[in-house]
Design a protein around this motif. Structure first.
Motif, PDB file in Angstrom:
ATOM      1  N   LYS A 288     -24.672   4.379 -31.556  1.00  0.00           N
ATOM      2  CA  LYS A 288     -25.391   4.913 -32.699  1.00  0.00           C
ATOM      3  C   LYS A 288     -26.567   4.051 -33.119  1.00  0.00           C
ATOM      4  O   LYS A 288     -27.543   4.547 -33.659  1.00  0.00           O
ATOM      5  CB  LYS A 288     -24.440   5.065 -33.889  1.00  0.00           C
ATOM      6  N   ARG A 289     -26.461   2.738 -32.898  1.00  0.00           N
ATOM      7  CA  ARG A 289     -27.537   1.851 -33.348  1.00  0.00           C
ATOM      8  C   ARG A 289     -27.640   0.648 -32.415  1.00  0.00           C
ATOM      9  O   ARG A 289     -26.746   0.402 -31.607  1.00  0.00           O
ATOM     10  CB  ARG A 289     -27.302   1.410 -34.785  1.00  0.00           C
ATOM     11  N   ILE A 290     -28.728  -0.080 -32.548  1.00  0.00           N
ATOM     12  CA  ILE A 290     -28.955  -1.259 -31.717  1.00  0.00           C
ATOM     13  C   ILE A 290     -27.815  -2.249 -31.944  1.00  0.00           C
ATOM     14  O   ILE A 290     -27.414  -2.504 -33.076  1.00  0.00           O
ATOM     15  CB  ILE A 290     -30.307  -1.906 -32.067  1.00  0.00           C
ATOM     16  N   GLY A 291     -27.284  -2.780 -30.868  1.00  0.00           N
ATOM     17  CA  GLY A 291     -26.207  -3.752 -30.952  1.00  0.00           C
ATOM     18  C   GLY A 291     -24.822  -3.148 -30.778  1.00  0.00           C
ATOM     19  O   GLY A 291     -23.857  -3.881 -30.618  1.00  0.00           O
ATOM     20  N   ASP A 292     -24.719  -1.827 -30.815  1.00  0.00           N
ATOM     21  CA  ASP A 292     -23.416  -1.186 -30.601  1.00  0.00           C
ATOM     22  C   ASP A 292     -22.955  -1.400 -29.163  1.00  0.00           C
ATOM     23  O   ASP A 292     -23.759  -1.380 -28.229  1.00  0.00           O
ATOM     24  CB  ASP A 292     -23.488   0.321 -30.860  1.00  0.00           C
ATOM     25  N   VAL A 293     -21.650  -1.617 -29.003  1.00  0.00           N
ATOM     26  CA  VAL A 293     -21.061  -1.852 -27.690  1.00  0.00           C
ATOM     27  C   VAL A 293     -19.883  -0.902 -27.498  1.00  0.00           C
ATOM     28  O   VAL A 293     -19.070  -0.737 -28.406  1.00  0.00           O
ATOM     29  CB  VAL A 293     -20.564  -3.311 -27.557  1.00  0.00           C
ATOM     30  N   VAL A 294     -19.826  -0.267 -26.323  1.00  0.00           N
ATOM     31  CA  VAL A 294     -18.689   0.579 -25.977  1.00  0.00           C
ATOM     32  C   VAL A 294     -18.246   0.237 -24.560  1.00  0.00           C
ATOM     33  O   VAL A 294     -19.020  -0.295 -23.767  1.00  0.00           O
ATOM     34  CB  VAL A 294     -19.020   2.089 -26.071  1.00  0.00           C
ATOM     35  N   GLU A 295     -17.004   0.533 -24.273  1.00  0.00           N
ATOM     36  CA  GLU A 295     -16.490   0.368 -22.916  1.00  0.00           C
ATOM     37  C   GLU A 295     -16.073   1.730 -22.395  1.00  0.00           C
ATOM     38  O   GLU A 295     -15.328   2.447 -23.062  1.00  0.00           O
ATOM     39  CB  GLU A 295     -15.319  -0.606 -22.896  1.00  0.00           C
ATOM     40  N   LYS A 296     -16.579   2.078 -21.224  1.00  0.00           N
ATOM     41  CA  LYS A 296     -16.283   3.367 -20.595  1.00  0.00           C
ATOM     42  C   LYS A 296     -15.837   3.131 -19.163  1.00  0.00           C
ATOM     43  O   LYS A 296     -16.201   2.129 -18.538  1.00  0.00           O
ATOM     44  CB  LYS A 296     -17.527   4.266 -20.581  1.00  0.00           C
ATOM     45  N   GLU A 297     -15.060   4.081 -18.636  1.00  0.00           N
ATOM     46  CA  GLU A 297     -14.634   4.005 -17.242  1.00  0.00           C
ATOM     47  C   GLU A 297     -15.836   4.225 -16.333  1.00  0.00           C
ATOM     48  O   GLU A 297     -16.796   4.882 -16.700  1.00  0.00           O
ATOM     49  CB  GLU A 297     -13.583   5.077 -16.955  1.00  0.00           C
ATOM     50  N   ASP A 298     -15.763   3.684 -15.130  1.00  0.00           N
ATOM     51  CA  ASP A 298     -16.828   3.831 -14.140  1.00  0.00           C
ATOM     52  C   ASP A 298     -16.658   5.190 -13.456  1.00  0.00           C
ATOM     53  O   ASP A 298     -16.100   5.280 -12.368  1.00  0.00           O
ATOM     54  CB  ASP A 298     -16.760   2.681 -13.130  1.00  0.00           C
ATOM     55  N   ARG A 299     -17.137   6.255 -14.137  1.00  0.00           N
ATOM     56  CA  ARG A 299     -17.015   7.614 -13.621  1.00  0.00           C
ATOM     57  C   ARG A 299     -18.393   8.247 -13.530  1.00  0.00           C
ATOM     58  O   ARG A 299     -19.317   7.859 -14.240  1.00  0.00           O
ATOM     59  CB  ARG A 299     -16.119   8.445 -14.549  1.00  0.00           C
ATOM     60  N   PRO A 300     -18.560   9.232 -12.645  1.00  0.00           N
ATOM     61  CA  PRO A 300     -19.879   9.846 -12.440  1.00  0.00           C
ATOM     62  C   PRO A 300     -20.499  10.430 -13.711  1.00  0.00           C
ATOM     63  O   PRO A 300     -21.712  10.372 -13.889  1.00  0.00           O
ATOM     64  CB  PRO A 300     -19.608  10.956 -11.422  1.00  0.00           C
ATOM     65  N   GLU A 301     -19.674  10.981 -14.613  1.00  0.00           N
ATOM     66  CA  GLU A 301     -20.210  11.562 -15.843  1.00  0.00           C
ATOM     67  C   GLU A 301     -20.915  10.502 -16.682  1.00  0.00           C
ATOM     68  O   GLU A 301     -22.009  10.727 -17.206  1.00  0.00           O
ATOM     69  CB  GLU A 301     -19.096  12.185 -16.695  1.00  0.00           C
ATOM     70  N   PHE A 302     -20.284   9.344 -16.806  1.00  0.00           N
ATOM     71  CA  PHE A 302     -20.860   8.269 -17.604  1.00  0.00           C
ATOM     72  C   PHE A 302     -22.050   7.637 -16.892  1.00  0.00           C
ATOM     73  O   PHE A 302     -23.024   7.246 -17.530  1.00  0.00           O
ATOM     74  CB  PHE A 302     -19.806   7.221 -17.937  1.00  0.00           C
ATOM     75  N   LEU A 303     -21.982   7.524 -15.583  1.00  0.00           N
ATOM     76  CA  LEU A 303     -23.097   6.931 -14.837  1.00  0.00           C
ATOM     77  C   LEU A 303     -24.355   7.774 -14.976  1.00  0.00           C
ATOM     78  O   LEU A 303     -25.463   7.242 -15.061  1.00  0.00           O
ATOM     79  CB  LEU A 303     -22.723   6.761 -13.367  1.00  0.00           C
ATOM     80  N   GLY A 304     -24.216   9.094 -15.021  1.00  0.00           N
ATOM     81  CA  GLY A 304     -25.364   9.976 -15.217  1.00  0.00           C
ATOM     82  C   GLY A 304     -25.995   9.781 -16.578  1.00  0.00           C
ATOM     83  O   GLY A 304     -27.225   9.740 -16.711  1.00  0.00           O
ATOM     84  N   MET A 305     -25.163   9.659 -17.602  1.00  0.00           N
ATOM     85  CA  MET A 305     -25.685   9.432 -18.950  1.00  0.00           C
ATOM     86  C   MET A 305     -26.367   8.076 -19.037  1.00  0.00           C
ATOM     87  O   MET A 305     -27.420   7.940 -19.666  1.00  0.00           O
ATOM     88  CB  MET A 305     -24.560   9.514 -19.979  1.00  0.00           C
ATOM     89  N   ILE A 306     -25.767   7.069 -18.403  1.00  0.00           N
ATOM     90  CA  ILE A 306     -26.353   5.724 -18.414  1.00  0.00           C
ATOM     91  C   ILE A 306     -27.697   5.724 -17.707  1.00  0.00           C
ATOM     92  O   ILE A 306     -28.651   5.092 -18.145  1.00  0.00           O
ATOM     93  CB  ILE A 306     -25.389   4.712 -17.771  1.00  0.00           C
ATOM     94  N   GLN A 307     -27.793   6.454 -16.608  1.00  0.00           N
ATOM     95  CA  GLN A 307     -29.049   6.518 -15.863  1.00  0.00           C
ATOM     96  C   GLN A 307     -30.160   7.140 -16.705  1.00  0.00           C
ATOM     97  O   GLN A 307     -31.309   6.714 -16.644  1.00  0.00           O
ATOM     98  CB  GLN A 307     -28.864   7.309 -14.575  1.00  0.00           C
ATOM     99  N   ALA A 308     -29.818   8.126 -17.540  1.00  0.00           N
ATOM    100  CA  ALA A 308     -30.818   8.786 -18.385  1.00  0.00           C
ATOM    101  C   ALA A 308     -31.368   7.847 -19.455  1.00  0.00           C
ATOM    102  O   ALA A 308     -32.500   8.029 -19.915  1.00  0.00           O
ATOM    103  CB  ALA A 308     -30.206  10.020 -19.039  1.00  0.00           C
ATOM    104  N   VAL A 309     -30.580   6.850 -19.865  1.00  0.00           N
ATOM    105  CA  VAL A 309     -31.005   5.936 -20.935  1.00  0.00           C
ATOM    106  C   VAL A 309     -31.008   4.485 -20.471  1.00  0.00           C
ATOM    107  O   VAL A 309     -30.848   3.568 -21.271  1.00  0.00           O
ATOM    108  CB  VAL A 309     -30.104   6.096 -22.180  1.00  0.00           C
ATOM    109  N   SER A 310     -31.242   4.274 -19.203  1.00  0.00           N
ATOM    110  CA  SER A 310     -31.160   2.926 -18.636  1.00  0.00           C
ATOM    111  C   SER A 310     -32.134   1.949 -19.287  1.00  0.00           C
ATOM    112  O   SER A 310     -31.870   0.746 -19.320  1.00  0.00           O
ATOM    113  CB  SER A 310     -31.397   2.965 -17.132  1.00  0.00           C
ATOM    114  N   HIS A 311     -33.244   2.448 -19.824  1.00  0.00           N
ATOM    115  CA  HIS A 311     -34.218   1.576 -20.484  1.00  0.00           C
ATOM    116  C   HIS A 311     -33.822   1.229 -21.918  1.00  0.00           C
ATOM    117  O   HIS A 311     -34.444   0.366 -22.540  1.00  0.00           O
ATOM    118  CB  HIS A 311     -35.596   2.234 -20.468  1.00  0.00           C
TER     119      HIS A 311
END
Length: 60
Positions: free
Chosen positions: A29-52
């Protein structure tokens, strides 16, 4: 299965709608937030969209 530690390092002002939606779906939600997610294709796609905007570390 590996776990990814995702940290938001930049804000979403000026970001595209799909990038804002991806961050929200990841649970960030904001700068500094940290979450832990499983290494799954759904999450990797979302991460790729916001990699910057996020920093990703692999946690065992």
């Amino acid at each position: 299965m590996a776990t990814l530690k995702i940290t938001q390092i930049k804000g979403v002002v000026g970001a595209k709608k799909n990038q804002k939606d991806s961050l929200r779906s990841l649970g960030l939600k904001r700068i500094g937030d940290v979450v832990e997610k499983e290494d799954r294709p759904e999450f990797l796609g979302m991460i790729q969209a916001v990699s910057h905007l996020v920093e990703v570390e692999e946690v065992n």
